[in-house]
Design a protein around this motif. Structure first.
Motif: not given
Length: 123
Positions: A41-57
Protein backbone atom coordinates in the motif's frame (compact mmCIF):
# COMPACT_ATOMS: atom_id res chain seq x y z
CA UNK A 1 -2.57 -14.55 -25.49
CA UNK A 2 -1.66 -15.75 -22.01
CA UNK A 3 -3.91 -15.67 -18.97
CA UNK A 4 -2.35 -15.85 -15.52
CA UNK A 5 -4.11 -16.76 -12.29
CA UNK A 6 -2.35 -16.53 -8.93
CA UNK A 7 -3.21 -18.45 -5.79
CA UNK A 8 -1.74 -19.22 -2.40
CA UNK A 9 -1.75 -15.87 -0.68
CA UNK A 10 -2.92 -15.42 2.89
CA UNK A 11 -2.10 -14.31 6.40
CA UNK A 12 0.98 -15.68 8.10
CA UNK A 13 3.04 -14.78 11.15
CA UNK A 14 6.54 -13.42 10.80
CA UNK A 15 8.99 -16.26 10.25
CA UNK A 16 6.37 -18.37 8.53
CA UNK A 17 6.11 -19.62 4.97
CA UNK A 18 3.74 -19.36 2.04
CA UNK A 19 3.82 -20.81 -1.44
CA UNK A 20 2.33 -18.79 -4.27
CA UNK A 21 1.36 -20.43 -7.53
CA UNK A 22 0.55 -18.98 -10.91
CA UNK A 23 -1.32 -21.02 -13.49
CA UNK A 24 -0.89 -19.97 -17.10
CA UNK A 25 -2.95 -20.69 -20.17
CA UNK A 26 -1.45 -21.07 -23.62
CA UNK A 27 0.75 -23.53 -25.45
CA UNK A 28 3.96 -21.50 -25.34
CA UNK A 29 4.37 -21.18 -21.57
CA UNK A 30 7.80 -22.81 -21.65
CA UNK A 31 9.17 -20.04 -23.85
CA UNK A 32 8.21 -17.20 -21.50
CA UNK A 33 10.24 -15.55 -18.80
CA UNK A 34 8.05 -15.55 -15.71
CA UNK A 35 8.27 -12.97 -12.99
CA UNK A 36 6.80 -12.16 -9.60
CA UNK A 37 6.19 -8.59 -8.54
CA UNK A 38 4.63 -7.11 -5.42
CA UNK A 39 2.99 -3.88 -4.46
CA UNK A 40 2.53 -2.70 -0.90
CA UNK A 41 0.00 0.00 0.00
CA UNK A 42 1.26 3.43 -0.97
CA UNK A 43 4.32 2.03 -2.72
CA UNK A 44 5.30 1.38 -6.30
CA UNK A 45 5.21 -2.10 -7.79
CA UNK A 46 8.47 -3.91 -7.04
CA UNK A 47 10.09 -6.79 -8.86
CA UNK A 48 10.71 -9.81 -6.61
CA UNK A 49 11.98 -12.70 -8.72
CA UNK A 50 12.09 -14.08 -12.23
CA UNK A 51 12.87 -17.33 -13.98
CA UNK A 52 13.78 -17.59 -17.63
CA UNK A 53 12.82 -20.25 -20.13
CA UNK A 54 16.25 -21.75 -19.44
CA UNK A 55 15.30 -21.95 -15.74
CA UNK A 56 17.81 -19.32 -14.68
CA UNK A 57 16.46 -17.62 -11.57
CA UNK A 58 17.00 -14.06 -10.41
CA UNK A 59 16.03 -12.45 -7.11
CA UNK A 60 15.61 -9.11 -5.44
CA UNK A 61 18.46 -8.79 -2.96
CA UNK A 62 16.14 -8.52 0.04
CA UNK A 63 14.45 -11.85 -0.72
CA UNK A 64 17.46 -13.85 -1.92
CA UNK A 65 17.96 -16.86 0.32
CA UNK A 66 14.37 -16.69 1.59
CA UNK A 67 12.33 -16.97 -1.62
CA UNK A 68 12.63 -19.59 -4.36
CA UNK A 69 11.06 -19.30 -7.79
CA UNK A 70 10.43 -22.43 -9.84
CA UNK A 71 8.46 -23.48 -12.88
CA UNK A 72 6.76 -26.64 -14.10
CA UNK A 73 6.36 -26.41 -17.86
CA UNK A 74 4.35 -29.62 -18.01
CA UNK A 75 1.72 -28.03 -15.75
CA UNK A 76 2.11 -24.46 -17.04
CA UNK A 77 2.78 -23.17 -13.56
CA UNK A 78 5.31 -20.98 -11.81
CA UNK A 79 5.66 -20.93 -8.05
CA UNK A 80 7.21 -18.71 -5.44
CA UNK A 81 8.16 -20.42 -2.20
CA UNK A 82 8.49 -17.78 0.49
CA UNK A 83 10.21 -18.67 3.75
CA UNK A 84 11.22 -16.62 6.78
CA UNK A 85 8.59 -14.07 5.91
CA UNK A 86 8.84 -10.58 7.35
CA UNK A 87 6.18 -7.91 7.86
CA UNK A 88 7.82 -5.89 5.10
CA UNK A 89 6.96 -8.69 2.66
CA UNK A 90 3.29 -7.75 3.04
CA UNK A 91 1.93 -6.82 -0.38
CA UNK A 92 -0.22 -7.91 -3.27
CA UNK A 93 1.89 -10.33 -5.29
CA UNK A 94 1.53 -10.48 -9.06
CA UNK A 95 2.63 -13.05 -11.58
CA UNK A 96 3.75 -11.76 -14.97
CA UNK A 97 5.03 -13.14 -18.27
CA UNK A 98 7.29 -11.79 -20.99
CA UNK A 99 8.79 -13.22 -24.15
CA UNK A 100 12.39 -12.02 -23.85
CA UNK A 101 15.03 -12.83 -21.25
CA UNK A 102 16.34 -9.32 -20.75
CA UNK A 103 14.89 -6.52 -18.63
CA UNK A 104 13.61 -9.09 -16.15
CA UNK A 105 13.13 -6.60 -13.33
CA UNK A 106 11.37 -4.00 -15.44
CA UNK A 107 7.60 -4.25 -15.12
CA UNK A 108 7.15 -2.40 -18.42
CA UNK A 109 8.81 -5.34 -20.20
CA UNK A 110 6.12 -7.79 -19.09
CA UNK A 111 3.18 -8.33 -21.39
CA UNK A 112 0.82 -10.45 -19.35
CA UNK A 113 -0.25 -10.03 -15.72
CA UNK A 114 -2.34 -11.89 -13.22
CA UNK A 115 -4.88 -10.28 -10.93
CA UNK A 116 -2.72 -10.55 -7.83
CA UNK A 117 -2.92 -12.35 -4.51
CA UNK A 118 -2.64 -10.76 -1.08
CA UNK A 119 0.15 -11.75 1.27
CA UNK A 120 -0.02 -10.38 4.80
CA UNK A 121 2.73 -11.05 7.33
CA UNK A 122 1.92 -10.16 10.92
CA UNK A 123 4.57 -9.25 13.45
Amino acid sequence: QVQLVESGGGLVQAGGSLRLSCAASGRTFSTYTMGWFRQAPGKEREWVAAITSSRIAYYLVSVKGRFTISRDNAKNTVSLQMNSLKPEDTAVYYCAAKTSQDGISNSDEYTYWGQGTQVTVSS
